[in-house]
Enzyme design. Structure first.
Site, short mmCIF file in Angstrom:
data_model
loop_
_atom_site.label_atom_id
_atom_site.label_comp_id
_atom_site.label_asym_id
_atom_site.label_seq_id
_atom_site.Cartn_x
_atom_site.Cartn_y
_atom_site.Cartn_z
N ARG A 82 0.85 -1.19 0.00
CA ARG A 82 0.00 0.00 0.00
C ARG A 82 0.89 1.24 0.00
NH1 ARG A 82 -2.31 3.01 4.65
NH2 ARG A 82 -3.78 4.47 3.71
N HIS A 126 -2.52 11.26 0.98
CA HIS A 126 -1.98 11.02 2.31
C HIS A 126 -1.36 12.32 2.80
CE1 HIS A 126 -0.45 7.66 5.13
NE2 HIS A 126 -0.20 8.82 5.73
N GLU A 171 -6.90 8.70 6.46
CA GLU A 171 -7.12 9.39 7.73
C GLU A 171 -7.54 10.85 7.58
OE1 GLU A 171 -4.03 6.65 10.35
OE2 GLU A 171 -3.62 8.79 10.14
N ASN A 297 -7.29 2.09 10.15
CA ASN A 297 -5.99 2.24 10.80
C ASN A 297 -6.21 2.31 12.31
OD1 ASN A 297 -5.11 2.49 8.19
ND2 ASN A 297 -4.51 4.64 8.35
N TYR A 299 -4.11 2.43 16.14
CA TYR A 299 -2.87 2.54 16.91
C TYR A 299 -3.10 2.56 18.42
CZ TYR A 299 -0.42 3.59 12.56
OH TYR A 299 0.12 3.51 11.30
N GLU A 354 -3.38 0.10 8.40
CA GLU A 354 -2.21 0.50 9.17
C GLU A 354 -2.34 0.00 10.59
OE1 GLU A 354 -0.97 4.60 9.29
OE2 GLU A 354 -1.45 4.92 7.16
#
Length: 449
Positions: A82, A126, A171, A297, A299, A354
């Protein structure tokens, strides 16, 4: 049977394993091949904006070393890569003429991936808006959404049959809230009202882009990538529960509801000044487009406390080098919750696009013993397997990131990569986590007992 083999066997046949990067963080060649400046060029060259006063002018020099990096992906045994496109490399002003030299770079990259049987997953945006568009108002200017749709159509027309997927945005929460809300990211605006309007224009641009790409009738699956988290109240108090619900509404549901329900979440709308939030007739219908996939994504979680000072989580597994709580179980809870909330509203297959950990990696001779990253990967893989077992339709996992890189306002101080980059020599050195990941994928494919 090893623990690694046992974990690998929990994933279904055909599950995709890959790695992810983004253009400004790795490409370098900032002033080569007809590329024009993006907002991150401007921002990173502004004194005081980047922790180590660095910039992405060279980064990982991927523009010149892409073949070597593709070889690393192949040697890892991965299915997929990606990457994002530098909009100002292929269309310097964000409108008007296309830069064929920039287009040729991505054609070479995609061809190199195909030669190694690695599927190519393109992200159109991005965070690196062409500076020329920022000079006209950037994402606060509604016209940017229409320019983005034209860019999306062109990329789909040229590459859509060679790509496994195209994501419109990565995002958008960060673009809006870190770029325009607190000024932490480019373009460095500090205006929460502006951030709300930017979020709407981003979603509008997403819908317009999906419509534009659909007209090209290409093979690539179309979707968007959202960063998401659970919002956990610190205590059982009514105040903490209400604050957690608000946090989830203003972050996860703020982007999911327009896409899958065709409207913004009522809880979030109730707390904003709607007289300064402009949504034109027909906008929500444009945003509410059917998708082929959703990228998530993950985290960390949001730990919500109304106490003063705010109560902090116990952080049983510690913090990453970014200072983020390591909370793997939040991933399965998030995925199961999203599935339950949106499964009857057109929720498409999900990819974890991600997930990764910054570690203060140190060279030990020619080795990097990043044991915490291996533990992080194992724990998060287990949570994905748990979500699949619970019925969530998850098709793949992309580790962030292939390479250590320019980590936005942290510069080169934080390392997320499976592969260590010596930024002076541009040497690539596999970390222990890369070796572990290769072995895991081999076991998944049944090549090792």
């Amino acid at each position: 049977m090893s623990e690694q083999t046992t974990l690998a066997q929990q994933f279904p046949a055909g599950f995709v394993w890959g790695v992810a990067t983004s253009a400004y963080q790795i490409e370098g060649a900032a002033n080569e091949g007809g590329r024009a400046a993006s907002i991150w060029d401007t921002f990173s060259h502004t004194p005081g904006k980047i922790l180590d006063d660095s910039n992405g002018d060279v980064a990982c020099d991927h523009y010149h070393r892409y073949a070597e990096d593709v070889e690393h992906i192949a040697n890892l045994g991965l299915d997929a890569y990606r990457f994002s496109v530098s909009w100002s490399r292929v269309q310097p002003d964000g409108r008007g003429a296309w830069n064929e030299e920039g287009m040729a770079f991505y054609a070479r990259l995609i061809s190199a991936l195909a030669e190694k049987n690695i599927s190519a997953h393109m992200t159109l945006y991005h965070w690196d808006l062409p500076q020329a568009l920022q000079d006209d108002g950037g994402w606060l200017n509604r016209d940017t959404a229409y320019h983005f749709a034209q860019y999306a159509r062109e990329m789909a027309a040229r590459f859509g049959d060679q790509l496994a997927s195209i994501a419109t945005h990565n995002e958008p929460w960060c673009t809006a809230n870190l770029g325009y809300g607190n000024g932490q990211f480019a373009p460095g605006v500090k205006d929460e009202v502006a951030a709300l309007q930017v979020s709407h224009h981003l979603l509008l641009s997403h819908g317009l882009a999906i419509q534009a790409m659909r007209t090209q009738n290409k093979k690539a699956k179309l979707g968007i990538v959202l960063n998401q988290w659970t919002a956990d109240p610190a205590t059982d108090s009514a105040a903490d529960h209400a604050a957690a619900a608000w946090e989830y509404a203003r972050s996860v549901q703020w982007f999911m509801d327009p896409i899958f329900r065709g409207h913004y979440p009522a809880l979030a709308l109730a707390k904003i000044d709607q007289s300064r939030f402009i949504v034109l007739p027909g906008d929500m219908e444009v945003i509410h487009q059917a998708l082929d996939f959703l990228g998530i994504n993950y985290y960390f979680r949001a730990y919500v406390s109304t106490e003063t000072p705010p109560r902090q989580p116990e952080t049983k597994l510690g913090l990453t080098d970014m200072g983020w709580e390591i909370y793997p179980e939040g991933l399965s809870r998030l995925l199961i919750g999203i599935h339950q909330e949106y499964k009857d509203l057109g929720l498409p297959p999900i990819y974890i696009t991600e997930n990764g950990m910054a570690v203060a990696d140190q060279l030990d001779g020619e080795q990097i013993h990043d044991t915490p990253r291996i533990d992080y990967m194992q724990r998060h893989f287990q949570e994905v397997a748990k979500a699949i077992e619970a019925g969530v339709n998850i098709k793949g996992f992309f580790y962030w990131s292939l390479l250590d890189n320019f980590e936005w306002n942290s510069g080169y101080l934080r390392r997320f990569g499976l592969i260590y980059v010596d930024y002076v020599s541009q040497r690539r050195i596999w970390k222990d986590s890369a070796i572990w990941f290769k072995g895991f994928v081999q076991r998944f494919r049944g090549r090792v007992g």
